[in-house]
Design an enzyme around this catalytic site. Structure first.
Site, PDB file in Angstrom:
ATOM      1  N   ASP A  55       6.334   5.702  12.527  1.00 62.95           N
ATOM      2  CA  ASP A  55       6.266   4.566  13.456  1.00 62.95           C
ATOM      3  C   ASP A  55       7.489   4.655  14.365  1.00 62.95           C
ATOM      4  O   ASP A  55       8.413   3.829  14.289  1.00 62.95           O
ATOM      5  CB  ASP A  55       6.237   3.249  12.674  1.00 62.95           C
ATOM      6  CG  ASP A  55       4.954   3.100  11.883  1.00 62.95           C
ATOM      7  OD1 ASP A  55       3.890   3.027  12.493  1.00 62.95           O
ATOM      8  OD2 ASP A  55       5.030   3.113  10.640  1.00 62.95           O
TER       9      ASP A  55
ATOM     10  N   GLN B 105       2.302  -9.541  13.105  1.00 56.82           N
ATOM     11  CA  GLN B 105       2.309  -8.301  13.884  1.00 56.82           C
ATOM     12  C   GLN B 105       0.906  -7.735  14.079  1.00 56.82           C
ATOM     13  O   GLN B 105       0.752  -6.651  14.635  1.00 56.82           O
ATOM     14  CB  GLN B 105       3.250  -7.275  13.262  1.00 56.82           C
ATOM     15  CG  GLN B 105       2.820  -6.717  11.922  1.00 56.82           C
ATOM     16  CD  GLN B 105       3.914  -5.867  11.305  1.00 56.82           C
ATOM     17  OE1 GLN B 105       4.925  -6.358  10.821  1.00 56.82           O
ATOM     18  NE2 GLN B 105       3.740  -4.547  11.328  1.00 56.82           N
TER      19      GLN B 105
ATOM     20  N   ALA C  93       0.871  -1.181   0.000  1.00 64.55           N
ATOM     21  CA  ALA C  93       0.000   0.000   0.000  1.00 64.55           C
ATOM     22  C   ALA C  93       0.911   1.236   0.000  1.00 64.55           C
ATOM     23  O   ALA C  93       0.758   2.151   0.812  1.00 64.55           O
ATOM     24  CB  ALA C  93      -0.967  -0.008   1.184  1.00 64.55           C
ATOM     25  N   LEU C  94       1.861   1.216  -0.926  1.00 66.85           N
ATOM     26  CA  LEU C  94       2.937   2.216  -0.920  1.00 66.85           C
ATOM     27  C   LEU C  94       2.397   3.625  -1.177  1.00 66.85           C
ATOM     28  O   LEU C  94       1.494   3.816  -1.992  1.00 66.85           O
ATOM     29  CB  LEU C  94       3.990   1.858  -1.977  1.00 66.85           C
ATOM     30  CG  LEU C  94       4.681   0.503  -1.781  1.00 66.85           C
ATOM     31  CD1 LEU C  94       5.731   0.272  -2.876  1.00 66.85           C
ATOM     32  CD2 LEU C  94       5.329   0.386  -0.403  1.00 66.85           C
ATOM     33  N   HIS C  95       2.953   4.588  -0.455  1.00 64.14           N
ATOM     34  CA  HIS C  95       2.517   5.980  -0.556  1.00 64.14           C
ATOM     35  C   HIS C  95       3.741   6.889  -0.480  1.00 64.14           C
ATOM     36  O   HIS C  95       4.889   6.387  -0.466  1.00 64.14           O
ATOM     37  CB  HIS C  95       1.509   6.298   0.554  1.00 64.14           C
ATOM     38  CG  HIS C  95       1.967   5.889   1.919  1.00 64.14           C
ATOM     39  ND1 HIS C  95       3.107   6.387   2.519  1.00 64.14           N
ATOM     40  CD2 HIS C  95       1.449   4.991   2.815  1.00 64.14           C
ATOM     41  CE1 HIS C  95       3.260   5.853   3.714  1.00 64.14           C
ATOM     42  NE2 HIS C  95       2.280   4.984   3.924  1.00 64.14           N
TER      43      HIS C  95
ATOM     44  N   ARG D 198      -3.134   3.359   6.288  1.00 69.86           N
ATOM     45  CA  ARG D 198      -4.477   3.212   6.865  1.00 69.86           C
ATOM     46  C   ARG D 198      -5.376   4.420   6.581  1.00 69.86           C
ATOM     47  O   ARG D 198      -6.586   4.330   6.797  1.00 69.86           O
ATOM     48  CB  ARG D 198      -4.379   3.032   8.378  1.00 69.86           C
ATOM     49  CG  ARG D 198      -3.722   1.747   8.813  1.00 69.86           C
ATOM     50  CD  ARG D 198      -3.566   1.739  10.317  1.00 69.86           C
ATOM     51  NE  ARG D 198      -2.681   0.691  10.786  1.00 69.86           N
ATOM     52  CZ  ARG D 198      -3.080  -0.540  11.088  1.00 69.86           C
ATOM     53  NH1 ARG D 198      -4.335  -0.860  10.993  1.00 69.86           N
ATOM     54  NH2 ARG D 198      -2.219  -1.445  11.507  1.00 69.86           N
TER      55      ARG D 198
ATOM     56  N   VAL E 213       6.331  12.118   6.758  1.00 64.26           N
ATOM     57  CA  VAL E 213       5.791  12.851   5.607  1.00 64.26           C
ATOM     58  C   VAL E 213       4.326  13.136   5.892  1.00 64.26           C
ATOM     59  O   VAL E 213       3.582  12.229   6.306  1.00 64.26           O
ATOM     60  CB  VAL E 213       5.944  12.028   4.306  1.00 64.26           C
ATOM     61  CG1 VAL E 213       5.375  12.783   3.113  1.00 64.26           C
ATOM     62  CG2 VAL E 213       7.411  11.689   4.068  1.00 64.26           C
TER      63      VAL E 213
ATOM     64  N   GLY F  59      10.597   4.960   8.720  1.00 62.39           N
ATOM     65  CA  GLY F  59       9.977   6.270   8.879  1.00 62.39           C
ATOM     66  C   GLY F  59       9.753   6.558  10.363  1.00 62.39           C
ATOM     67  O   GLY F  59       9.387   5.667  11.135  1.00 62.39           O
TER      68      GLY F  59
ATOM     69  N   HIS G 294       6.565   6.076   1.931  1.00 66.67           N
ATOM     70  CA  HIS G 294       7.515   5.051   1.464  1.00 66.67           C
ATOM     71  C   HIS G 294       8.450   5.643   0.395  1.00 66.67           C
ATOM     72  O   HIS G 294       9.659   5.365   0.399  1.00 66.67           O
ATOM     73  CB  HIS G 294       6.761   3.858   0.861  1.00 66.67           C
ATOM     74  CG  HIS G 294       5.890   3.137   1.839  1.00 66.67           C
ATOM     75  ND1 HIS G 294       4.518   3.138   1.746  1.00 66.67           N
ATOM     76  CD2 HIS G 294       6.189   2.399   2.936  1.00 66.67           C
ATOM     77  CE1 HIS G 294       4.009   2.418   2.732  1.00 66.67           C
ATOM     78  NE2 HIS G 294       4.997   1.969   3.477  1.00 66.67           N
TER      79      HIS G 294
HETATM   80  O1  PAF Z   1       6.073  -0.407   9.150  1.00 58.47           O
HETATM   81  C1  PAF Z   1       5.728  -1.415   8.500  1.00 58.47           C
HETATM   82  O2  PAF Z   1       5.210  -1.322   7.384  1.00 58.47           O
HETATM   83  C2  PAF Z   1       5.953  -2.791   9.106  1.00 58.47           C
HETATM   84  O3  PAF Z   1       5.765  -2.766  10.485  1.00 58.47           O
HETATM   85  C3  PAF Z   1       7.310  -3.397   8.731  1.00 58.47           C
HETATM   86  C4  PAF Z   1       8.452  -2.552   9.261  1.00 58.47           C
HETATM   87  C5  PAF Z   1       7.432  -3.519   7.217  1.00 58.47           C
HETATM   88  C6  PAF Z   1       7.437  -4.796   9.338  1.00 58.47           C
HETATM   89  O4  PAF Z   1       6.463  -5.658   8.863  1.00 58.47           O
END
Ligand code: PAF
Length: 285
Positions: free
Chosen positions: A153, A61, A32-34, A190, A179, A150, A37
């Site tokens: 998180d 996770q 779900a690249l934005h 999300r 960003v 980033g 990323h």
């Molecule tokens: O931040 C994320 O997208 C995820 O937590 C990661 C670092 C790719 C690990 O699955």
């Protein structure tokens, strides 16, 4: 752009690049690249790294099955986004390759106690075990590299840094600035799940952080202001915290200097997090 899904091919590719004198820049993602990323890809590129991005929605996770099911997946646009933002190699491993035992537990789990138990860790039991375990596996396969995370998180970045120190991975963790959209909302995969009304309520997170960033205060005063801003906007607050920027231990009112303010809340059933630096002043100044 090269595309790889096989773990051995990925390991060989990274090794071959290093043999040819390239420095590998790893950007782990869940797709779900934005633009957030894209900024990591650009940071890796501007450091002269060979940019290797991974896309893997890591089920370990997610402590909530409905959150995992709702997580946005955009495989076609991910490929385009990676290609147009300087990724040299996109790695898309299968669930079976990454976690052959899933949904049973893997015998080996990486747990980062302390940092990983607080804040997001307290509200989402097992979340950081899942993150640390998958990142440890990505590091083990990729080998020596710079890894880009980033600051959105922020706690995740701290957990990864601690794991790298404790387990002596040959990895430099590079933190990259958050960003934001023009309205201030921190960009996140999300955000597409928010309604228009929810999105405007969600702005309370960045506004609250901007407000407390304006002037020094004690840790308690910062927390009170953050809580008040989120409460007034109708955000269901999960936590507000002012903490040490490395260990994330909660700050007290005797501390002075730069700390990190971290907030989390739920809007439209979507979990949102944000953070920013704040200054602590002496209690009676
Ligand atoms: O931040 C994320 O997208 C995820 O937590 C990661 C670092 C790719 C690990 O699955």
């Amino acid at each position: 752009m090269q595309r790889i899904s096989d773990l051995e091919a990925w390991r060989d590719y990274a090794h071959a690049q290093r043999t040819q004198g390239r420095h590998v820049g790893l950007v782990p993602t869940m797709g779900a690249l934005h633009q957030g990323h894209a900024s990591l890809f650009r940071a890796a590129r501007s450091n002269g790294d060979l940019v290797l991005a991974t896309v893997f929605v890591n089920p370990r996770q997610f402590n909530d099955a409905s959150d995992l099911a709702a997580y946005p997946r955009t495989p076609e646009s991910d490929v385009e986004m990676a290609e147009h933002n300087g990724v040299d190699c996109l790695v898309e491993p299968s669930l079976d390759a990454m976690w052959p035992d899933y949904p049973d537990a893997t015998p080996t789990t990486v747990s980062v106690r302390g940092i990983g138990d607080r804040l997001e860790g307290a509200g989402r039991p097992g979340h950081f075990d899942g993150v640390a375990s998958v990142i440890a596996k990505l590091f083990a396969i990729t080998g020596p590299c710079r890894a880009y995370f980033g600051e959105k998180d922020y706690q995740q970045m701290c957990v990864v840094r601690q794991m790298v120190r404790d387990l002596a991975f040959e990895v430099d963790v590079v933190g990259c600035p958050i960003v934001r959209d023009v309205d201030g909302l921190a960009i996140s995969s999300r955000n597409v799940l928010l309604s228009a009304e929810g999105r405007s309520r969600a702005l309370a997170l960045s506004r609250a952080l901007a407000l407390v960033g304006e002037q020094p205060a004690t840790a308690s005063e910062h927390r009170q202001r953050l809580e008040q801003c989120l409460g007034e906007a109708g955000v269901a607050t999960s936590y507000v915290e002012v903490a040490d920027p490395v260990t994330l231990a909660a700050s007290n009112d005797d501390e002075v200097g730069i700390r990190r303010a971290l907030v989390a809340g739920v809007v439209d059933n979507v979990r949102l997090i944000d953070n920013a630096p704040v200054t602590l002043r002496a209690r009676n100044s």
